[in-house]
Design a protein around this motif. Structure first.
Motif, short mmCIF file in Angstrom:
data_model
loop_
_atom_site.label_atom_id
_atom_site.label_comp_id
_atom_site.label_asym_id
_atom_site.label_seq_id
_atom_site.Cartn_x
_atom_site.Cartn_y
_atom_site.Cartn_z
N GLN A 1 -7.45 5.42 -4.08
CA GLN A 1 -7.89 6.73 -3.65
C GLN A 1 -6.94 7.75 -4.28
O GLN A 1 -5.96 7.36 -4.92
N SER B 1 -4.40 9.65 -3.48
CA SER B 1 -2.95 9.50 -3.29
C SER B 1 -2.62 8.16 -2.63
O SER B 1 -1.70 8.07 -1.82
N VAL B 2 -3.38 7.14 -3.00
CA VAL B 2 -3.20 5.80 -2.42
C VAL B 2 -3.24 4.77 -3.54
O VAL B 2 -4.18 4.75 -4.35
N CYS C 1 3.52 5.04 -9.66
CA CYS C 1 2.69 4.08 -8.91
C CYS C 1 1.75 3.33 -9.84
O CYS C 1 1.52 2.12 -9.66
N THR D 1 1.18 5.35 -0.06
CA THR D 1 0.47 6.62 0.14
C THR D 1 1.49 7.75 0.03
O THR D 1 2.66 7.57 0.37
N TYR D 2 1.04 8.88 -0.44
CA TYR D 2 1.95 10.01 -0.57
C TYR D 2 1.21 11.33 -0.42
O TYR D 2 -0.01 11.41 -0.63
N ASP D 3 1.95 12.31 -0.01
CA ASP D 3 1.46 13.67 0.11
C ASP D 3 2.54 14.57 -0.47
O ASP D 3 3.64 14.66 0.09
N LEU E 1 0.88 -1.16 0.00
CA LEU E 1 0.00 0.00 0.00
C LEU E 1 0.92 1.21 0.00
O LEU E 1 1.78 1.34 0.87
N ARG F 1 -4.71 2.67 -8.57
CA ARG F 1 -5.12 3.74 -7.66
C ARG F 1 -6.42 3.33 -6.98
O ARG F 1 -7.37 2.93 -7.65
#
Length: 96
Positions: free
Chosen positions: A35, A37-38, A27, A6-8, A4, A33
């Motif tokens: 979500q 940014s997930v 990614c 995730t990024y910001d 999994l 994808r």
């Protein structure tokens, strides 16, 4: 192995917006994808090394955040989805 990611990414500057698109593109090459940014990814150990290298060479560690969770072999028992499902079984059969 099931991941999994995730990024910001800080998008205040044009460079940040560009990094955001690049991270999403990287990614997407390895998974789907689920979500904004997930991403969920199914990779082998060599792919994990490549993926991690690409992501770490793209982010700006002073303003961006990246998390990679390795969910292990029994990941299906650890995932609960509620609401609208927007993904498919990444390891299942895909009919085109």
């Amino acid at each position: 192995m099931y991941l999994l990611i995730t990024y910001d990414v800080c998008t205040i500057t044009p460079d940040g917006a560009k990094r955001l698109r690049q991270i999403a593109r990287i990614c997407k090459d390895y998974g789907q994808r689920v979500q904004n940014s997930v991403f969920e990814c199914s990779v082998d150990p060599a792919q994990l090394v490549q993926l991690r290298h690409k992501l770490l060479s793209t982010i700006d560690p002073t303003v961006d955040s990246l998390r990679i969770y390795q969910l292990g072999k029994n990941y299906r028992a650890q995932i609960s989805c509620y609401g609208r499902v927007t993904s498919f079984d990444i390891e299942g059969e895909l009919i085109v």
